[in-house]
Structure formats: structure tokens, C-alpha cells
Design a protein around this motif. Structure first.
Motif: not given
Lengths: 278, 305, 472
Positions: B71-76, B281-283
Motif C-alpha cells: 500500500y505504501i509503494s502504491l501511494v509513493s 491497488a484493487s483494494y
């Protein structure tokens, strides 16, 4: 002619013109598809576009004959009808429950039903495949029906809740006073009244299933393949067979066309009877 | 109430109360049970996966727990933020146009026109087409060299447009296709709402000499609020998730100009087979949608009171 | 209990049971049911293509029932070819071969999903050489050595050397995982009539190519050249430029060298075709194999680099009437241009693809599957494959006089084999290809300049390779 009549005539003309434009814009790409399906494939890219030509049925012949088109058509039909039926029954009952009863957490429960609807299919397709593989259900209609229920049930629930809410409770109540159980009141009194709503929901659900692509392509093989997957098989790795894509695309459209002619009456009547309420 | 009365009525109240709680459950349970049974493994597994690192090549080494790392990688990740931004742009623009046109169309169709059955069915057709066919047909239409849109533009001495190959235009083209596809659905829902409106307020407004615009803004819109919100909710969810049509038109290109969240998830899920990341990413996407949908749903609930 | 409650309970239980129970009667007969043993090989095949006469009956049975095998292949000429050969094999041996056609768009996705879940839907699948490594890492494929090294199974005339050099792209950890089939490359296509009309000789270097393109460029009727920079397919076109400029994707130690001088020169040349010289159609960043084919077929471009697989279509006057005159094709083909370096030396190289047949771990009848692909890519099956329009990778077939006579292209193919580079098969090849595609698209659309794009790409590739353990 007084000013009022002129205005009225102008109004009418304006309305009809606007409607005609809307119809033309809606139909143009579909007509293009239909025309391309009757064109010999070499003419597809001709410019100026060839509108007058000798129509050929070759594209349709290529699609239907020698393939398993009819089998795939039946697959699509059976899957869509079964899913719609099951979802309608389950969804209508659940919608009734939401409409008639106020209980704690009912809002959140209804919201949670939206989650399967929000899921991008990619997320669950691999686990779904693993699941069906384990159940020995790969390449089967059952697998598709089960997968499609995940979005047709939420659709049914959300659509039917509004319809049930619009039936006044007194009707059921008087039936229950006369000795029916609630369930009997539902079946005998309310269901007939929401019939247009059921029709509308059924039609929308059927459409979702009929046109679905991603689950179908991953979960089915040569046995349970549905029509949308068949269309993409004409995008071969060497050429896009536009003639056949147009032909198969048109064929997929025909049941939908028939549907549309009947559906529009029920859809609009159905949706307006109960009004589109949450 | 005296204590004696309470004491005698309690057993009955409890039983009726218990039956009252059970009743809705019996109606709602079947649908939910089916959904839970089908989805518990896929949803559970993919949710679990979003907290792990799962890649094809690392498969045999096990599936290590990484907590919120995905989730953190997603946001960054700028690409994910880009896809979010694109999705929001797409949703807002498409829905705005669809509702404006849909409203207009609904108002038009509300009149008593000759042949309104046929007209309505024809206008409904775009929404009934298979996504695959829509994507491919419009790809042909938008083709720079051979598409008839560009051809007719050039006949009118207008410049040919690179519909799908210029990053700035590609998103517009995708919006055009989605608007074509689903405006009729919106029009349908709004028309249904219009047809159920009572006549008296409109009569009164006409007698009072209100102009059509005034009638529309002060009378029609507020009365249609319910229909609009429900249609909005439904279209919001569908548009957010859009995949088939965009994929067939542009495959997320050119240069990521149309890479919506669904395509982003697909690329990471299938092309790279990085399922842990794709699941997260989906969630994340579902969370965002739930929040927005929650607001809308509350508004619907409120306005029906 | 009231009647209502009883009814509801029954309904609920019934729902649960329906949801949980596996399908009682599948909608279609389950695949891969053992067939009853057929009679010994029939006399005259009816309409099947001529069954080879001298082949000894190498059936895969272990006595008794002959198993069915299911082969997955994507839509296109290979599929059509396969169907014919499957019929011939069934005639010859009695093993039933079912071919399942899968749409091109979702082909890799479907195979990956099926394989890693251990699905037994397929016994054989047609795959590109850059896909297996990841699958092998996930234990999704069976190695073929178990059959090759088993004297009871392998054909007595079998020689692995016949598959060289193509088999190298399917060897991992020293084991063979596939038999190579289509070994493709691309030619430079040119309009003979247009070049002649302007007195231009057929280009042999990229400079000449560019000059010819500029001379013949006459938008919007016709463009000088064409490229295909669609995301997902860009590398499959660009690779011919990259390799012929002397560049490569990785070096021997798995370090990315795509951003070296040669690579940057190649990408600069490639993107300049659109951005600077404007000799290609403006929408080339939506072009893939299909669109390049269309451009050539419709006479929209005078030059182009296109895969060998298109040869049949482009030189057939019934399929490509616009580029034919008096029954003769106007398009000619030859080797991809060389690169003349500034110092005068000439670099040769070209790209290609290699496709083969693999057996997934979940295959129901691996031995029968093995015998089928052994025949399919062997001297018999391979010969028919070639005569039907395929491009086999078996030396015996490629040097067969009958084949060479019918298909002169193979001689050219033989000549480019030594300089042909392939996308290196690693477990992260899929992601690397995506990164390179992005760099190409960025350069072609002008979002980044070629050097920056390639540097960024090389950095991503290094990350991937390090994570996967190729670079320490």
C-alpha cells in the motif's frame, strides 16, 4: 396563425430535430458495423468509403459455418438466463428484506453488497480460477454462472429495493390481517405489483452477462466459450479479420436488438412505476 | 407502566422481538449466503495477498508477509497516482457530459412523440452493445488513416485528428466513446423518473407563467433528485471500473495517457504477475469508491425521507 | 414451527447446498476422456493432407487405450496449420489431438493463469520463448529431458542437434523445456515500382533507407516508411533497429546495455523517423504488427520492416490487391539494413522471435503430449508444417530440397540465423520488455529524449534483474 401556434410548431420541429440527431448519433457506429459486415473484406479500408457495393454473406458464412458459433451462442444464452433468474430471485427477496425492515446496520449491509460490484475482475480472477480448478469446474457454464452472480445479485438488490419501497405497506398488511403470512403476502400481493421492476432488473442483468468478457475469456475454453470471446478470436496474431469481427459483432447484437424493441417499454414503465429510488 | 404489567408482557415481547429480528434475516440471508460462499475464497485470498509479496518468479520461494508495504509503494508510485488522477478526470468529465446529455435526452423523450417506442429502442441500442464490439468499432472509426471520421473531416477541409495517438487527445476520445455507450442508460433512468413525476406542480408553474428554464431548475431538478442520485451512484461505480473499452481502444496508451486504475491493475496483475501489488491497488480503489459511494448513498437515503 | 419458518429454512439450506455442490452434470462432456482403442491405422485417409508414407508407426500408447491431448494455440495461421497437422497425426497414430484456439489479446494471460494454478486444461501449449522462464520458476512446466533421455519413449532417429540453434532459447538450467517451432525474423519490405520510378536502388544501410524514405515520402497519399510503437508491441518492431545498429538488451553477465551508444543511436534514428524526418504516418504510436501490415497492404507506405510471417499475405494478389499489378506483387523483401558507423565500419544484426511447444506440469497425458510435439517439429510434421506456410526450426526440414524449392525465404532465413538476436529469456523478461516498450513510446511521442528514456529503462531493468538474482 398567432404567436403561440408558431412557437408551438417551432418547439415541435426543434424537438423532432433533436431526437433525430440523437438517433442518428446513437445508430451511426452500429450501422457502420452492420455495413462492414456485409462488405467484402478488401473494401474495409477503402477511402472514400464504399457505401454502394455488392453485399456478400461471406463474412457471416465464415463465422457461422464450420465453427461452433451456435454452441457459443447457446452458452451465452444459457449462462445469461440462468444467472439472471437466480440473481432475480435471490436479489428480490433480499431487496424485500431491506425495504420492509428497519434494523441496525441495514445501511452498511446494503453498502457492503456494492463491494463485489466495485471489484475489478482482475483482482479475483486468479483465485477464482484456482477455486474452479479445484472443483473441476474449469471451462464450464457453471463457473461462469457462479462468477456472474457476484455482480448480478448486487444489481438486483439495489434495483429492487426502490420498487418494494414504493409499494405501500398497507396492502401487505391488509393481506396479513386476512390471514396470510408475510411471505404469502409478498408472493400474492407485492410481487405482481413490482413485476415491471423485476422485468427491468432482469433485462439489465441479462445485458451485463451477455456482454461480459474478462471472466469468460479466462475461465472458459472451447466448451463453455461465450460470444464476446468468440469475437476476439478473429483478432488473430497475423491480421485483424475485420469482416468477421463485424459479422460476429452484428450477430451478437441481434438478440439484443430484439430485446431492445420489447425492453424499452418495460424498462421505462418498470423504472417509472417504482420510480428510481434507492 | 406498572412493574406488574412489564413482568407479564416481557416473555411475549421477547419472542416477538426475536421473531422480528429473524424475519428480515430470512429474506436477506439467501442472497448474502450465496455471495459469501462464492466470494469468501477469492476476496479473502486477494485481500490476504495484498499484504504479501507475490510474484511469479518468487513464487517458489514462498509468499513473504510485507504488511502495508504494498500500500505504501502504491501511494509513493507516481504511475499509480497518475492512473488515479486519470480515472478521476475520466469519471468526472464522462459523468458530467452523460448527465447533461442524458437529462436533455430524457426531457426530449418525455414528450408524446410519434413512434416513440421505436425511437426509444434505437436510442437504447448503444448501451446494449458488447464492450468488445464497441472498442473495436470505434478503433476503426477513429483510425487516423482509414477511419471515416477523419475522412469526412478532410472532406470538409478540416484537419485530420489523431484521435488515439496523441496523448492529449486520447483521453478525450475515450470519453467520447463512453459517453456514446452509456448516455442512453442515464437518459433511461432519468426518463423513468420524469414519467413518475406528478403533473400538478408543473400545471401550477405553467399557470404562474414560469419560463421553461425556471421550471426546469426550480421544479424538475429538485423533484428528480432521487433518480439523479441513484443513476449517479450506479454510473460512478461502473465508470470507475471501466476496462474493456479502454483496453481495446488504446491499451492504456499512448505513453500512459489513458491508463486508468483498472488498466494499471491489469498491467501489474497479469503482465508482470505481481499479484500482491495488484491486489493492494484493487483494494485501495475499492476503498476510494466506497467512500464516495457512501456519501451518495447517504444523500439518497436522506432525500427519500 | 410455523409453516413459513420451515419453508424459509428449507430455502436457505437449499441455497447453501446449491452453491456448494459441484456441478452434477457438466454442460459439456468432460474433456480428455480416454477414447476406446481405434482399429489399426486406416487404409486411405479421406481428405486429410497426404500422410507420410515411410514413417514407422510411433504411437505413444503404453498398450491399450490411446489418450487424448489438448493443444492450446492462439488464433492465426499457426492455429490453422496446427489443425491440419493434428488431423494428420490422429490419422497416423490414432491419438486424438484436440486443438483449442485462444484469442491473441488474452493468450498469455490465460496460459499464465492456467499454468500457475496447475490447471490440467492443456497438455501442450504454443508459447513465445520469453514466457517460459517465469513459469519454470513457478514449477509450471515439465522438462522434456525426462522423455528425451528415456529410450523407451524417444524416437529412435531423434537428434536434439537438429533443433540448434533455436533450441538454445528453450534451455533453462541445462534442461530442455520446449521444442522450437516458428523461428521468425523480419524483412525490409520495399515498393519495387516506386523505387524504380525514382531510380533509387534498394537500400542496404539505414542511411540509404532514410534517404529513400524521404525521397518517396508524399503525405498524405503515401509515406516513406512505417514503424510500430504501440505500447505492448513496440519492442517487437524496434528490436530490428536495435540489433542491426549493434545494440543489445543484456550482455553476457545479464547487465542491461540497452542504453549504450548503439542503443541510443538506434532509438534516436527510430524516433526521428516520426519526430524529425516525418517520413512515417503520424499515428504510428498506435501501430503494431497488424497496423504495419495494413499500411503495407493498402499502399500507404513505400518502405517498412515487417515480420516474415506477413510474406504470404503481402505477396498474394488476392489478399493484397492494392499492391499488386497484373498479378505480380509490387512489394519486394530483403534483409534488414545494416548500420554504417561514422567510422565507416558496417554492423549487421537483426532480431527475431522463437516460438515453441511446452508441456505444462498439470498436463493429463504428458507422454502422449511429448510424442505429438516430437512428431510435430520433427522431419515429418515439420515438413508438412513448412509446406502449409509455417516456419519450422528443424535443420532437417530447412534443408529439405522439396521445402527449399517451394519456399525460397528459408534460404534467406538460414543466412540471417547467425546474426539473429532474441530477447533474452529470464524470469523478469516480461517486465523488462514492458520497461523497454515504455522507453520506446516515450521517445517516439517526444515525452522524453531517447538517451534519458533508455537510461531510465536500464535502471529499471537493473532493479528487476537484481531482485531476480541475475545480478549480484
Amino acid at each position: 396563425m398567432n404567436r403561440y401556434t408558431i412557437l408551438k410548431v417551432f418547439n415541435r420541429v426543434f424537438i423532432y430535430t433533436a431526437v433525430i440527431i440523437a438517433v442518428v448519433l446513437s445508430l451511426a457506429p452500429i450501422l457502420y458495423l452492420l455495413i462492414t459486415s456485409f462488405k467484402p473484406p478488401e473494401l474495409t479500408f477503402n477511402l472514400p468509403p464504399v457505401w454502394i457495393f455488392t453485399p456478400t454473406l461471406k463474412n457471416y458464412a465464415d463465422v457461422i459455418v464450420g465453427g461452433n458459433f451456435f454452441k457459443y451462442f447457446m452458452n451465452s444464452l444459457v449462462v445469461a438466463l440462468s444467472t439472471t433468474l437466480i440473481a432475480l430471485v435471490l436479489g428480490a427477496f433480499a431487496a424485500y428484506g431491506f425495504a420492509r425492515f428497519r434494523f441496525r446496520g441495514s445501511f452498511w449491509l446494503r453498502m457492503s453488497v456494492l463491494i463485489p460490484q466495485m471489484l475489478p475482475p482482475i483482482t479475483i480472477i486468479v483465485p477464482l480460477y484456482v477455486l474452479f480448478n479445484g472443483l473441476k469446474l474449469t471451462d464450464s457454464r457453471e463457473a461462469l454462472i457462479i462468477s456472474y452472480l457476484t455482480f448480478t445479485i448486487p444489481l438486483s438488490i439495489w434495483m429492487m429495493v426502490g420498487f418494494f419501497q414504493d409499494i405501500p405497506e398497507d396492502l401487505e398488511e391488509s393481506a396479513m390481517i386476512d390471514g396470510c403470512t408475510r411471505f404469502q403476502a409478498l408472493i400474492r400481493v407485492s410481487l405482481p405489483l413490482v413485476a415491471p421492476g423485476l422485468a427491468a432488473t432482469a433485462i439489465l442483468g441479462f445485458l451485463y452477462c451477455w456482454n461480459e468478457f474478462l471472466y469468460a475469456v479466462i475461465l472458459t475454453g472451447r466448451d463453455a466459450r461465450t460470444l464476446p470471446v468468440t469475437i476476439t478470436s478473429f483478432m488473430t496474431n497475423k491480421a485483424i479479420l475485420w469482416g468477421r469481427i463485424a459479422a460476429s459483432g452484428s450477430l451478437v447484437l441481434i438478440p439484443v436488438l430484439i430485446f431492445a424493441l420489447f425492453a424499452q417499454r418495460y424498462l421505462i414503465r418498470g423504472l417509472s412505476k417504482g420510480a428510481v429510488k434507492g | 407502566m406498572s412493574t406488574i404489567e412489564v413482568a407479564t408482557s416481557r416473555p411475549q415481547r421477547t419472542r416477538r422481538h426475536w421473531k422480528h429480528q429473524l424475519e428480515p434475516a430470512l429474506y436477506i440471508a439467501p442472497a448474502f449466503l450465496v455471495l459469501i460462499v462464492i466470494l469468501i475464497y477469492p476476496l479473502g485470498y486477494s485481500f490476504w495477498l495484498s499484504f504479501h509479496e507475490w510474484t511469479l518468479r518468487g513464487f517458489v520461494n514462498g509468499v513473504p508477509w510485507v504488511g502495508l508495504q504494498n500500500y505504501i509503494s502504491l501511494v509513493s508510485n507516481p504511475d499509480f497516482i497518475n492512473s488515479l488522477r486519470l480515472t478521476f478526470t475520466f469519471v468526472i468529465c464522462a459523468l458530467a457530459i452523460e448527465f447533461a446529455l442524458g437529462m436533455g435526452l430524457a426531457l426530449l423523450l418525455n414528450h408524446n412523440l410519434k413512434g416513440k417506442g421505436i425511437i426509444r429502442s434505437m436510442i437504447l441500442l448503444p448501451m446494449m452493445c458488447t464492450n468488445v464490439v464497441i472498442g473495436l468499432t470505434w478503433r476503426l472509426l477513429f483510425n487516423y488513416e482509414f477511419g471515416i471520421i477523419n475522412y469526412y473531416l478532410s472532406q470538409l477541409n478540416l484537419p485530420r485528428v489523431e484521435w488515439l495517438s496523441v496523448p492529449s487527445l486520447a483521453m478525450t476520445s475515450v470519453i467520447i466513446v463512453d459517453v456514446w455507450n452509456t448516455t442512453s442508460f442515464v437518459a433511461l433512468m432519468l426518463l423513468a423518473g420524469l414519467q413518475s413525476l406528478p403533473d400538478e406542480p408543473f400545471e401550477a408553474a405553467r399557470i404562474d407563467g414560469a419560463s421553461s428554464w425556471q421550471t426546469f431548475t426550480n421544479l424538475t431538478l429538485p423533484l428528480l433528485r432521487q433518480s439523479i442520485l441513484v443513476a449517479l451512484l450506479w454510473r460512478l461505480i461502473d465508470t470507475f471500473r471501466i476496462f474493456d473499452v479502454v483496453y481495446l481502444l488504446t491499451a492504456g496508451g499512448p505513453a500512459r495517457a489513458t491508463e486508468t486504475v483498472s488498466i494499471y491493475i491489469y498491467t501489474h496483475g497479469f503482465k508482470s504477475f505481481n499479484l500482491g501489488y495488484a491486489s493492494s491497488a484493487s483494494y485501495a480503489m475499492i476503498l476510494i469508491m466506497l467512500v464516495i459511494a457512501g456519501f451518495l448513498a447517504r444523500s439518497i437515503g436522506r432525500s427519500s425521507d | 414451527m410455523s409453516k413459513f419458518r420451515l419453508l424459509s429454512v428449507i430455502v436457505v439450506v437449499a441455497m447453501i447446498l446449491t452453491a456448494c455442490a459441484p456441478a452434477a452434470t457438466p454442460a459439456a462432456p468432460a474433456p480428455a476422456q480416454p477414447t476406446t482403442p481405434p482399429e489399426p491405422i486406416q487404409a486411405a485417409p479421406t481428405t486429410a493432407p497426404a500422410a507420410p508414407t515411410s514413417a514407422p508407426a510411433q504411437t505413444a500408447q503404453t498398450g491399450g487405450q490411446l489418450p487424448e491431448i489438448v493443444v492450446a494455440c492462439w488464433s492465426g495461421p499457426e492455429h490453422d496449420n496446427l489443425v491440419k497437422l493434428a488431423a494428420a497425426y490422429t490419422e497416423k497414430t490414432g491419438n486424438k489431438v484436440i486443438v483449442e484456439e485462444i484469442a491473441r489479446e488474452s493468450y498469455a494471460d490465460k496460459l499464465t493463469t492456467t499454468f500457475i494454478a496447475g490447471g490440467s486444461d492443456y497438455d501442450v501449449a504454443y508459447v513465445s520463448s520469453d514466457w517460459p522462464p517465469a513459469w519454470i520458476k513457478a514449477n509450471a512446466l515439465q522438462d522434456l529431458d525426462q522423455f528425451i533421455n528415456d529410450p523407451a519413449v524417444v524416437d529412435k532417429d531423434f537428434d536434439l542437434k537438429n533443433y540448434e540453434p533455436a533450441i538454445d532459447s528453450f534451455k533453462f538450467d541445462g534442461k530442455v523445456y520446449a521444442f522450437p517451432s516458428e523461428g521468425d525474423t523480419a524483412w525490409m519490405w520495399y515498393r519495387k515500382d516506386l523505387l524504380e520510378a525514382k531510380g533509387i536502388k534498394v537500400p542496404e544501410t539505414w542511411d540509404e533507407y532514410l534517404a529513400a524514405a524521404k525521397a518517396l515520402n508524399n503525405p498524405p497519399e503515401i509515406y516513406g516508411a512505417v514503424i510500430g510503437a504501440k505500447p505492448d508491441e513496440a519492442l517487437w518492431d524496434f528490436m530490428f533497429y536495435l540489433f542491426s545498429f549493434g545494440g543489445d538488451v543484456l550482455d553476457k553477465d545479464f547487465k542491461p546495455i540497452i542504453n549504450n551508444e548503439a542503443g541510443v543511436a538506434a532509438l534516436t534514428f527510430y524516433s526521428d523517423l516520426l519526430r524529425k524526418e516525418k517520413v512515417v504516418p503520424p499515428d504510428v504510436n498506435t501501430y503494431g504488427y497488424n497496423e504495419i501490415l495494413t499500411a503495407l497492404q493498402e499502399g500507404k507506405t513505400a518502405l517498412g520492416i515487417q515480420w516474415m510471417a506477413a510474406t504470404q499475405t503481402l505477396t498474394d494478389c488476392t489478399q493484397s490487391p492494392k499492391v499488386c499489378k497484373d498479378g505480380q506483387p509490387l512489394l519486394g523483401y530483403t534483409f534488414v539494413p545494416d548500420y554504417k558507423k561514422p567510422d565507416g565500419s558496417v554492423v549487421e544484426g537483426t532480431g527475431g522471435s522463437s516460438w515453441g511447444w511446452v508441456i505444462p506440469t498439470g498436463a493429463k497425458n504428458p507422454m502422449a503430449a511429448y510424442k505429438f510435439i516430437e512428431w510435430l517439429t520433427g522431419p515429418e510434421g515439420g515438413k508438412q508444417w513448412a509446406l502449409n506456410g509455417g516456419i519450422p526450426s528443424n535443420q532437417l526440414v530447412l534443408t529439405d530440397p522439396e521445402v527449399v524449392e517451394q519456399i525460397p525465404q528459408f534460404k534467406m532465413l538460414g543466412e540471417v540465423m547467425p546474426i539473429r538476436h532474441l530477447v533474452p529469456p529470464t524470469t523478469v523478461t516480461g517486465e523488462m520488455v514492458t520497461a523497454i516498450d515504455e522507453a520506446i513510446v516515450a521517445a517516439v511521442t517526444g515525452t522524453q529524449d531517447p538517451k534519458a528514456a533508455l537510461d531510465e529503462c536500464a535502471a529499471k531493468m537493473t532493479d528487476l534483474l537484481t531482485q531476480a538474482g541475475y545480478i549480484q
